[in-house]
Structure formats: C-alpha cells, structure tokens
Design a protein around this motif. Structure first.
Motif, PDB file in Angstrom:
ATOM      1  N   VAL A   1     -80.881 -46.491 -35.138  1.00 34.68           N
ATOM      2  CA  VAL A   1     -80.862 -45.662 -36.339  1.00 34.68           C
ATOM      3  C   VAL A   1     -82.045 -46.100 -37.187  1.00 34.68           C
ATOM      4  O   VAL A   1     -82.091 -47.236 -37.672  1.00 34.68           O
ATOM      5  N   LEU A   2     -83.018 -45.191 -37.327  1.00 35.42           N
ATOM      6  CA  LEU A   2     -84.225 -45.492 -38.078  1.00 35.42           C
ATOM      7  C   LEU A   2     -84.140 -44.862 -39.454  1.00 35.42           C
ATOM      8  O   LEU A   2     -83.544 -43.792 -39.632  1.00 35.42           O
ATOM      9  N   VAL A   3     -84.748 -45.523 -40.433  1.00 27.78           N
ATOM     10  CA  VAL A   3     -84.826 -44.962 -41.772  1.00 27.78           C
ATOM     11  C   VAL A   3     -86.224 -45.225 -42.312  1.00 27.78           C
ATOM     12  O   VAL A   3     -86.796 -46.296 -42.112  1.00 27.78           O
ATOM     13  N   GLY A   4     -86.785 -44.212 -42.975  1.00 26.41           N
ATOM     14  CA  GLY A   4     -88.129 -44.339 -43.500  1.00 26.41           C
ATOM     15  C   GLY A   4     -88.191 -45.169 -44.773  1.00 26.41           C
ATOM     16  O   GLY A   4     -87.230 -45.238 -45.544  1.00 26.41           O
ATOM     17  N   THR A   5     -89.334 -45.809 -44.965  1.00 26.57           N
ATOM     18  CA  THR A   5     -89.584 -46.598 -46.172  1.00 26.57           C
ATOM     19  C   THR A   5     -90.932 -46.191 -46.744  1.00 26.57           C
ATOM     20  O   THR A   5     -91.543 -45.222 -46.286  1.00 26.57           O
ATOM     21  N   GLY A   6     -91.426 -46.958 -47.697  1.00 23.88           N
ATOM     22  CA  GLY A   6     -92.725 -46.667 -48.280  1.00 23.88           C
ATOM     23  C   GLY A   6     -93.879 -47.005 -47.368  1.00 23.88           C
ATOM     24  O   GLY A   6     -95.027 -46.641 -47.659  1.00 23.88           O
ATOM     25  N   SER A   7     -93.605 -47.700 -46.265  1.00 17.88           N
ATOM     26  CA  SER A   7     -94.662 -48.014 -45.290  1.00 17.88           C
ATOM     27  C   SER A   7     -94.283 -47.417 -43.939  1.00 17.88           C
ATOM     28  O   SER A   7     -94.579 -46.267 -43.650  1.00 17.88           O
ATOM     29  N   HIS A   8     -93.576 -48.212 -43.107  1.00 20.60           N
ATOM     30  CA  HIS A   8     -93.101 -47.699 -41.825  1.00 20.60           C
ATOM     31  C   HIS A   8     -91.571 -47.791 -41.780  1.00 20.60           C
ATOM     32  O   HIS A   8     -90.944 -48.285 -42.711  1.00 20.60           O
ATOM     33  N   ALA A   9     -91.008 -47.310 -40.674  1.00 16.47           N
ATOM     34  CA  ALA A   9     -89.545 -47.259 -40.569  1.00 16.47           C
ATOM     35  C   ALA A   9     -88.941 -48.634 -40.319  1.00 16.47           C
ATOM     36  O   ALA A   9     -89.617 -49.569 -39.874  1.00 16.47           O
ATOM     37  N   VAL A  10     -87.658 -48.747 -40.619  1.00 19.36           N
ATOM     38  CA  VAL A  10     -86.881 -49.920 -40.236  1.00 19.36           C
ATOM     39  C   VAL A  10     -85.697 -49.457 -39.396  1.00 19.36           C
ATOM     40  O   VAL A  10     -85.253 -48.315 -39.491  1.00 19.36           O
ATOM     41  N   HIS A  11     -85.215 -50.375 -38.564  1.00 22.52           N
ATOM     42  CA  HIS A  11     -84.074 -50.111 -37.682  1.00 22.52           C
ATOM     43  C   HIS A  11     -82.838 -50.690 -38.338  1.00 22.52           C
ATOM     44  O   HIS A  11     -82.735 -51.903 -38.549  1.00 22.52           O
ATOM     45  N   LEU A  12     -81.882 -49.823 -38.656  1.00 22.09           N
ATOM     46  CA  LEU A  12     -80.615 -50.265 -39.235  1.00 22.09           C
ATOM     47  C   LEU A  12     -79.727 -50.799 -38.123  1.00 22.09           C
ATOM     48  O   LEU A  12     -79.495 -50.116 -37.128  1.00 22.09           O
ATOM     49  N   VAL A  13     -79.227 -52.003 -38.299  1.00 22.78           N
ATOM     50  CA  VAL A  13     -78.396 -52.633 -37.274  1.00 22.78           C
ATOM     51  C   VAL A  13     -76.912 -52.492 -37.595  1.00 22.78           C
ATOM     52  O   VAL A  13     -76.116 -52.112 -36.741  1.00 22.78           O
ATOM     53  N   GLN A  14     -76.539 -52.788 -38.837  1.00 21.52           N
ATOM     54  CA  GLN A  14     -75.145 -52.707 -39.248  1.00 21.52           C
ATOM     55  C   GLN A  14     -75.013 -52.019 -40.597  1.00 21.52           C
ATOM     56  O   GLN A  14     -75.872 -52.169 -41.468  1.00 21.52           O
ATOM     57  N   ILE A  15     -73.915 -51.286 -40.725  1.00 18.65           N
ATOM     58  CA  ILE A  15     -73.607 -50.571 -41.962  1.00 18.65           C
ATOM     59  C   ILE A  15     -72.120 -50.734 -42.250  1.00 18.65           C
ATOM     60  O   ILE A  15     -71.298 -50.766 -41.326  1.00 18.65           O
ATOM     61  N   GLN A  16     -71.785 -50.824 -43.510  1.00 19.96           N
ATOM     62  CA  GLN A  16     -70.377 -50.907 -43.909  1.00 19.96           C
ATOM     63  C   GLN A  16     -70.063 -49.775 -44.875  1.00 19.96           C
ATOM     64  O   GLN A  16     -70.402 -49.844 -46.060  1.00 19.96           O
ATOM     65  N   PRO A  17     -69.421 -48.705 -44.396  1.00 19.72           N
ATOM     66  CA  PRO A  17     -69.017 -47.613 -45.293  1.00 19.72           C
ATOM     67  C   PRO A  17     -67.979 -48.097 -46.297  1.00 19.72           C
ATOM     68  O   PRO A  17     -67.282 -49.087 -46.058  1.00 19.72           O
TER      69      PRO A  17
END
Length: 306
Positions: free
Chosen positions: A266-282
């Motif tokens: 799961v990639l998300v854009g930033t102000g430079s390049h993307a980062v890969h999201l590893v874990q999320i807690q809804p």
C-alpha cells in the motif's frame, strides 16, 4: 549507600534492578500514582511501583512532590536519590533532602535535548548518534553538571521505543557506576558544554502526519512517536494510526496523501516520493497489515489521507 529511587515507566525499571543487583540499599521508591490503562481504563500501578512491590521496597506515591511527599522522602533517610523518568519536577526542599542530592539518568547527550522527550526528538530530528548521561539534578531543566556519558548509534529504522529500550539497559549500568563512584568519593561532575536543544513532551498532535512533507521527514516523525503517542492520519472522518513506513523512492507519481495498492504494497504519496504503509490501526480495532485493510475497502481510487 542508602538510595531513594524515583521513576515511573518501564524504561526506569532496569535502573532499579541494576541498583539492587549492585548491592545498594534501596530504602524507598518514589513514583507517580496508579493510572488508567487500556480500553477499559483499569487503574494500574506504574511499572516501577510493580517492581518495588515485588522487591518489598516501600513506595511513596506523588503526582507531584508536595511538602507532604518531601517529608516522606526526608524520612526515608537516603544518602542519595537516583531519578529516571519520574515525570515531575523536584522542588528545592526535596533536592536538599538526601546528603548527596539527586542523580538523574537522562537519555540524551546533554545539553542536547533537555526535556521530557529526548529520544523521540532526536529521532524526529534525524540524529545519527544519541546517548545517556548522569548528572546532578538542579532546579533548572536538565542543567546540572555531568558525571558520566555513554553514546548510542541511532540505527536506521529505530523507533523511539526500540532506542529507549537499549538506552534503558546501558543507562542502568552508567547510573550504577556513577553511584559507586559517588560512594567511594571518586565521582567528578563537569559543567555541560555545547549548544542547547529542547525536547518538550510529545502531544497527540505531534503524531499527526502531514503528507505534503518529504518522505524522510514523515518516516522520522512516525518512528519518533512510536509507540507513544503514535502517528496518525485522517480518513473518512476517522483517525487511522500508522506504523513505521518504508521508503519507495522510485514512485514519484503519487500526490501527497493519495493511495495506491501495488501488489501487496500500500503506497501513499508524500511531498517527495511515495512510502510503503506496513501497518494501520483503524479506530476501535487492533493494528493490522495495511494490505489487509486496503483489500477490505471497496476501492482505493478515491482514498486520500488528510
């Protein structure tokens, strides 16, 4: 040497254990009162209070050191007080109670990062090296002369919790060595030298991710606030807690906050390049794999983190 130990969280426990193992007579422990823990907000003794109870050491409770608490400290009859992350200021009357004053184990290379969150701020600032010192506690904020110093490399990927864990154990050795030198009359404290930086206590807002920031800054922020207070973003009006991320410098075509599912990433854009999201807690759920969370959505086409 008779020692009063002041501390509250888990990172203070190795120092208490080390002092006992070294043969110091820990006559009392000062810690903050029981606090609500977990979703059910169960009132729970601090880790230091729990360890003191296991060791049969009398406990003095104080959210702050009042005249009444100061009197209890004085009555304990300690030669010196050792303090590690107690979580409150020590007023002049209490400072003067033990013959040798108070020796503070602080997790930074003072005068860098004076304050309540030195390890967290060091990671967020991108420091390559940090450490710990023992110093004579004064009325000023972490201003006293230094007895001993150790250094610790900040590893790539270190979270504040991981770095604090290492420093809590190496720092416990340093604290024991300092008190041993004090007992034999060989301890020498030297004035602090260098530029002062401040490390104020983290707030919930320190964990809010601004996706227009560069990826490296976002990664440092997330690692610095992990595990507490945690990093987070907003999605569909709810707060999502975000675990440490991985850099994806080859992906530069995602706008800040925009998500993309790329295989299991799961990639998300930033102000430079993307980062890969590893874990999320809804909200209201346990931490989970970000890919599993994303697959549970109808579509990622319109998902934008705020």
């Amino acid at each position: 040497m008779r020692v009063l130990f002041a501390g509250t969280p888990a990172v203070a426990v190795p120092s208490l254990d080390a002092l006992i193992a070294a043969g110091f007579d820990v006559v009392a422990v000062l810690t903050r009162p029981d606090a609500p823990i977990g979703r059910k907000r169960v009132m729970t003794p601090s880790p230091v209070a729990q360890r003191a109870a296991e060791r049969g050491i009398p406990v003095i409770y104080g959210a702050r050191i009042t005249p009444e608490v100061t009197e209890l400290i004085r009555n304990a009859g300690a030669d010196v007080a050792a303090i590690v992350a107690y979580g409150g200021l020590v007023p002049p009357a209490a400072l003067a109670a033990p013959k040798h004053g108070w020796i503070n184990l602080h997790f930074s290379l003072l005068p860098s990062w004076r304050g309540a969150a030195p390890v967290q701020r060091a990671i967020m600032a991108g420091d390559d090296v940090t450490g710990a010192v023992t110093f004579q506690l004064e009325e000023g904020l972490d201003t006293g002369p230094i007895f001993g110093t150790l250094t610790e490399t900040v590893h790539a990927g270190d979270t504040a919790g991981e770095l604090l864990y290492r420093l809590s154990h190496s720092g416990a050795v340093l604290l024991t060595q300092t008190l041993s030198a004090l007992e034999t009359g060989h301890a020498v404290a030297l004035p602090q030298q260098g530029d002062v930086t401040l490390a104020p206590k983290l707030t919930l807002n320190d964990g809010r991710i601004t996706w227009t920031h560069p990826a490296v800054a976002i990664s440092r922020q997330i690692r610095g606030v992990t595990p507490e207070p945690g990093s987070w973003t907003e999605f569909a009006g709810q707060r999502l807690k975000v675990g440490p991320v991985k850099s994806e410098p080859a992906v530069i075509d995602l706008a800040p906050g925009v998500l993309r599912l790329d295989g299991k990433r799961v990639l998300v854009g930033t102000g430079s390049h993307a980062v890969h999201l590893v874990q999320i807690q809804p909200a209201g759920k346990k931490m989970m794999a970000a890919a599993d969370w994303a697959r549970g959505l109808a579509s990622l086409e319109s998902v934008v983190f705020e």
